[in-house]
Motif scaffolding. Structure first.
Motif, mmCIF file in Angstrom:
data_model
loop_
_atom_site.group_PDB
_atom_site.id
_atom_site.type_symbol
_atom_site.label_atom_id
_atom_site.label_comp_id
_atom_site.label_asym_id
_atom_site.label_seq_id
_atom_site.Cartn_x
_atom_site.Cartn_y
_atom_site.Cartn_z
ATOM 1 N N ASP A 1 0.826 -1.210 0.000
ATOM 2 C CA ASP A 1 0.000 0.000 0.000
ATOM 3 C C ASP A 1 0.861 1.260 0.000
ATOM 4 N N VAL A 2 1.872 1.306 0.856
ATOM 5 C CA VAL A 2 2.748 2.483 0.918
ATOM 6 C C VAL A 2 3.508 2.630 -0.396
ATOM 7 N N ALA A 3 3.973 1.525 -0.951
ATOM 8 C CA ALA A 3 4.699 1.584 -2.227
ATOM 9 C C ALA A 3 3.812 2.158 -3.330
ATOM 10 N N GLU A 4 2.553 1.751 -3.365
ATOM 11 C CA GLU A 4 1.624 2.272 -4.374
ATOM 12 C C GLU A 4 1.281 3.731 -4.117
ATOM 13 N N GLU A 5 1.012 4.072 -2.863
ATOM 14 C CA GLU A 5 0.628 5.441 -2.504
ATOM 15 C C GLU A 5 1.700 6.457 -2.866
ATOM 16 N N PHE A 6 2.966 6.094 -2.688
ATOM 17 C CA PHE A 6 4.050 7.054 -2.865
ATOM 18 C C PHE A 6 4.883 6.792 -4.116
ATOM 19 N N GLY A 7 4.414 5.891 -4.971
ATOM 20 C CA GLY A 7 5.106 5.643 -6.227
ATOM 21 C C GLY A 7 6.529 5.171 -6.048
ATOM 22 N N ALA A 8 6.731 4.228 -5.152
ATOM 23 C CA ALA A 8 8.081 3.734 -4.874
ATOM 24 C C ALA A 8 8.702 3.091 -6.103
#
Length: 148
Positions: free
Chosen positions: A102-109
């Protein structure tokens, strides 16, 4: 190269190895570092009991996120002391792999870093469930750090 790196931690030795690797990469390329830790809800009765046992001036700190916040703060301190200037932390309720994704998707990792272990018993020879799930569903490249 990489402008945003996500790493998950539960405070274990193997997770700390993955965090160390993510810190080194972020420092080398000047990337933003997103550190994620997941937690499961704790029953209200357990929280009330633990709060009763705590000194009065810190009772408010006894909550389901307390351990996760301590883990995240330690990882962030390690990153900043190593010279990574842009570090954010995220405590997410639920499954660890889902929290990291989720964090990777939210912040475009651009990169997700995880350790290869975290399981015990008969499954210890297989890729752990968190890195396995992340490797199959990641929106970016994944670095699986050999931690054992």
């Amino acid at each position: 190269m990489f402008s945003s790196i996500v790493v998950g931690t539960d405070g274990s030795d193997t997770a700390n190895q993955a965090v160390t690797e993510a810190i080194e990469i972020a420092k080398a390329v000047g990337a933003r570092l997103e550190i994620v830790s997941a937690y499961e809800p704790v029953s209200g009765s357990r929280l009330r009991e633990e709060a009763k046992q705590a000194p009065a001036d810190v009772e408010w700190m006894v909550n389901e996120r307390a351990d996760v916040e301590a883990t995240l703060n330690a990882a962030k301190a390690n990153a900043t002391s190593a010279g990574v200037t842009n570090v954010q932390t995220y405590a997410r309720q639920g499954d660890p792999a889902d929290a990291i994704l989720d964090v990777a998707e939210e912040f475009g990792a651009d990169l997700i870093v995880v350790g290869n272990k975290g399981m015990t018993g008969a499954k210890r020879f297989l890729l752990g469930s968190v890195p396995n799930k992340i490797s199959h569903h990641a929106p970016s490249s994944v670095l699986i750090v050999r931690t054992t």
